[in-house]
Design a protein around this motif. Structure first.
Motif, short mmCIF file in Angstrom:
data_model
loop_
_atom_site.label_atom_id
_atom_site.label_comp_id
_atom_site.label_asym_id
_atom_site.label_seq_id
_atom_site.Cartn_x
_atom_site.Cartn_y
_atom_site.Cartn_z
N THR A 142 27.07 65.73 -41.87
CA THR A 142 27.87 65.27 -43.02
C THR A 142 27.07 65.06 -44.30
OG1 THR A 142 27.71 62.98 -42.20
CG2 THR A 142 29.66 64.25 -41.56
N LEU A 145 27.08 68.15 -46.48
CA LEU A 145 28.40 68.74 -46.70
C LEU A 145 28.52 69.36 -48.09
CD1 LEU A 145 31.05 69.01 -45.06
CD2 LEU A 145 31.87 66.98 -46.27
N GLN A 156 35.68 71.56 -50.13
CA GLN A 156 35.15 70.51 -49.26
C GLN A 156 35.87 70.43 -47.92
OE1 GLN A 156 34.62 66.74 -51.19
NE2 GLN A 156 34.18 65.64 -49.30
N VAL A 157 37.19 70.66 -47.92
CA VAL A 157 37.92 70.58 -46.65
C VAL A 157 37.47 71.68 -45.68
CG1 VAL A 157 40.19 70.76 -45.55
CG2 VAL A 157 39.90 69.37 -47.62
N THR A 160 34.23 70.79 -44.16
CA THR A 160 34.32 69.75 -43.14
C THR A 160 34.53 70.34 -41.75
OG1 THR A 160 35.32 68.30 -44.80
CG2 THR A 160 35.51 67.60 -42.53
N LEU A 163 31.88 69.96 -39.15
CA LEU A 163 31.90 68.73 -38.35
C LEU A 163 32.98 68.80 -37.29
CD1 LEU A 163 31.45 65.66 -37.75
CD2 LEU A 163 33.02 65.20 -39.65
N THR A 164 34.20 69.16 -37.70
CA THR A 164 35.32 69.06 -36.77
C THR A 164 35.25 70.10 -35.64
OG1 THR A 164 36.67 70.51 -38.15
CG2 THR A 164 36.80 68.17 -38.60
N GLU A 385 34.68 58.95 -43.37
CA GLU A 385 34.80 59.72 -44.60
C GLU A 385 34.91 58.83 -45.84
OE1 GLU A 385 34.66 63.21 -44.80
OE2 GLU A 385 33.97 62.86 -42.75
N PRO A 523 39.34 64.00 -39.67
CA PRO A 523 38.54 64.10 -40.91
C PRO A 523 39.06 65.12 -41.91
CG PRO A 523 37.11 64.05 -38.98
CD PRO A 523 38.50 64.21 -38.48
N LEU A 524 39.88 66.08 -41.48
CA LEU A 524 40.34 67.12 -42.38
C LEU A 524 41.23 66.59 -43.50
CD1 LEU A 524 41.09 69.97 -39.80
CD2 LEU A 524 39.12 69.77 -41.34
N THR A 527 39.61 62.60 -46.75
CA THR A 527 39.24 62.44 -48.17
C THR A 527 40.47 62.40 -49.05
OG1 THR A 527 37.15 63.60 -47.75
CG2 THR A 527 37.86 63.41 -50.04
#
Length: 574
Positions: A142, A145, A156-157, A160, A163-164, A385, A523-524, A527
């Motif tokens: 992260t 990122l 940014q998505v 991510t 991570l996911t 997040e 997490p998606l 933010t």
């Protein structure tokens, strides 16, 4: 102890194979008469009489006579139609002339539950090290990122997803690896070592990914191959510790699991920040993957030389194979091997792929507790997040110091661990009966306390994260999440292990699958949610979700026994 560890490690197995058992020998290879000590006379007699190791409902007189004779005769002149190990006549229709190998007594040193305390603690540390080395791989990504966004030109998505997909990988992996570790011919050791080797090697194509799709693919694959410790680790602890002490081992393992996602942003943050200030040729996100490779590589070397097998079925199976080779007698067998022989390819597929999922959705207890743990896990990742928004944008922390903010969770975990150990020692250990059993529902008491800490943490954090309040205040609030997650995990996992003792690895694999699904998905949208609702109300929304699930441990404490007794898979004798 060290010699035994090396002998039973992957290194020891390879040395024995190359030297044809010249080095690192077992006791029976040094004294060929020891095989008589390992044969279980009663079970061998049952095999001879009716073809299974189970005792008949009414023991026949012949078995009684054979057992009495075994106390006074060496059976050196038993007829060919009799089983040599027990003296029982082999029934021509149902009986099988087999020598059943078992532990030679309650003090057999090769039984993991008879290992010395020092050996158990050392192997527990190894499993914690392995779990930490894999779990840190999610959060260590992260801090880099924004660097991924710049290098690959994505939003940014999508960034991510690195991570996911990793979290999704270590959620899906145990569906295969954990049940596989329960097969006697395979065991846990080579599942750990084989997958960890691939995990380490796959960091190279990850760090040198030439495009964004390649990065995501190998992030998923590294999570998939790194997953066994995250579910099977609990089963390994259960292999070594008797029921009264299992909670201690699971608690220590739980601390190792919490340390991963908590220390990941700290370790990765300073690496990315150092790269930004020195202008080194590698990108910041690449340094986080290098750190993961160095850590997991050291873990691989350490375990290769010193991690022993803990699966009792596998240890007995290998003992049986050694005795067959030493004596040339194919009659040697063991109960795990007999069970495996009765399993066809369809049974193996059902156990490895279907059983973790079916248990998760067919058993109300498993479903409710896995759903609760999955929610907490998902809340943890979505809440993570908000840390850059709070500590970078509000309090002005740099990337390295932003990772320090996560240490409040670790402090809360250690406080909860100390409290749990005290409660276990002074209260729960006294609740076990003479046979070492306890009602599984009594394991849920820590969860009935910890469940309140989730909303406390999120309300505290959400409404104190502002410039007018010192940064230490929200960090203190984060400690409650450490307390909550630790007490919930260390109530639910022992409860599931006690309630489903014959399917521990599969139940824990289902637990890992569900919580990883939540951890991968949440997490998606994190933010966007925090930007739309603000830190205060977004955290409050998560807190209300935590409140909604508070009744679960109380309901299962009250009605869990009744539900267990109606289940086909749960334990019913306590």
């Amino acid at each position: 102890m060290v010699a035994d560890l090396i002998r039973d490690s992957p290194f020891g197995h390879i040395v024995r194979l190359v030297t044809r058992q010249k080095y690192f020998q077992y006791p029976e290879e040094q004294d060929h008469e020891l095989w008589k000590r390992y044969v279980h006379e009663e079970k061998s007699g049952h095999m001879a009489h009716h073809g299974t190791t189970d005792a008949p409902e009414q023991q026949p007189n012949e078995l009684d006579r054979a057992q009495r004779n075994s106390e006074t005769s060496s059976r050196t002149h038993v007829g060919e139609e009799h089983n040599e190990a027990s003296g029982v006549r082999v029934d021509p229709e149902k009986g099988k002339d087999k020598h059943v190998i078992d532990w030679y007594g309650p003090e057999d040193p090769q039984n993991p539950r008879n290992w010395s305390r020092a050996k158990k603690v050392f192997v527990t540390f190894e499993i914690c090290f392995l779990t930490f080395s894999v779990y840190i791989g999610s959060a260590i990504y992260t801090p880099g990122l924004l660097d991924v966004v710049q290098v690959f030109g994505v939003a940014q998505v999508p960034a991510t997803l690195g991570l996911t997909l990793y979290v999704a990988g270590y959620g899906l992996g145990p569906i295969i690896w954990s049940p596989m570790s329960e097969i006697p011919q395979i065991g846990r050791l080579w599942v750990y070592i084989g997958t960890l080797f691939v995990f380490v090697m796959f960091q190279l194509p990850t760090v040198y990914a030439s495009n964004f799709g390649m990065l995501l693919a190998f992030r998923f694959l590294t999570g998939f191959f790194g997953s066994p410790a995250l579910a099977t680790g609990g089963a390994t602890i259960a292999d070594m510790y008797r029921p009264q002490k299992q909670a201690y081992g699971l608690a220590i393992w739980g601390v190792g699991a919490v340390c991963g996602p908590v220390l990941g942003p700290l370790v990765g943050g300073f690496a990315v920040q150092a790269n930004m200030t020195t202008g080194k040729p590698l990108h910041g996100w690449q340094w986080t993957i290098w750190e993961l490779m160095w850590l997991s590589g050291c873990c691989l070397i350490f375990l290769f030389f010193l991690l022993p097998e803990t699966s009792s079925p596998n240890i007995l199976y290998r003992r049986t194979k050694r005795l067959r080779k030493l004596t040339g007698d194919d009659r040697f067998t063991c109960e795990p091997e007999l069970a495996a022989d009765n399993m066809g390819p369809k049974d193996i597929v059902l156990m490895t792929l279907v059983k973790p999922i079916t248990l998760n959705f067919q058993e109300p207890i498993v479903f409710l507790l896995n759903l609760y743990i999955a929610l907490i896990y998902g809340l943890l990742y979505i809440w993570f997040e908000s840390f850059p928004l709070v500590f970078s944008e509000i309090y002005g922390f740099n990337l390295g110091l932003e990772g320090v903010a996560f240490l409040g969770i670790l402090v809360g975990t250690l406080i909860a661990c100390a409290c749990l150990f005290t409660w276990l020692y002074f209260w729960q250990e006294k609740q076990f009966d003479d046979n070492g059993n306890i009602e599984p529902e009594k394991r849920l008491i820590p969860a009935m306390v910890g469940c309140f800490a989730v909303p406390i943490c999120l309300f505290w954090f959400g409404w104190t994260s502002r410039e007018s309040i010192h940064w230490i205040v929200p960090i203190i609030g984060t400690s409650f999440f450490g307390m909550a997650a630790f007490t919930l995990f260390n109530a639910v996992l022992p409860y599931l292990s006690d309630a489903y003792p014959d399917s521990v690895a599969s139940v824990l694999a289902g637990n890992d699958l569900m919580r990883s699904a939540f951890g991968a998905g949440f997490p998606l949208f994190a933010t966007g949610m925090y930007h739309q609702l603000g830190i205060d109300w977004a955290s409050s929304l998560l807190a209300f979700l935590g409140i909604a699930f508070i009744p679960i441990p109380f309901l299962l404490y009250r009605f869990g026994k009744r539900i267990r007794h109606k289940s086909k898979n749960a334990r019913k004798d306590i």
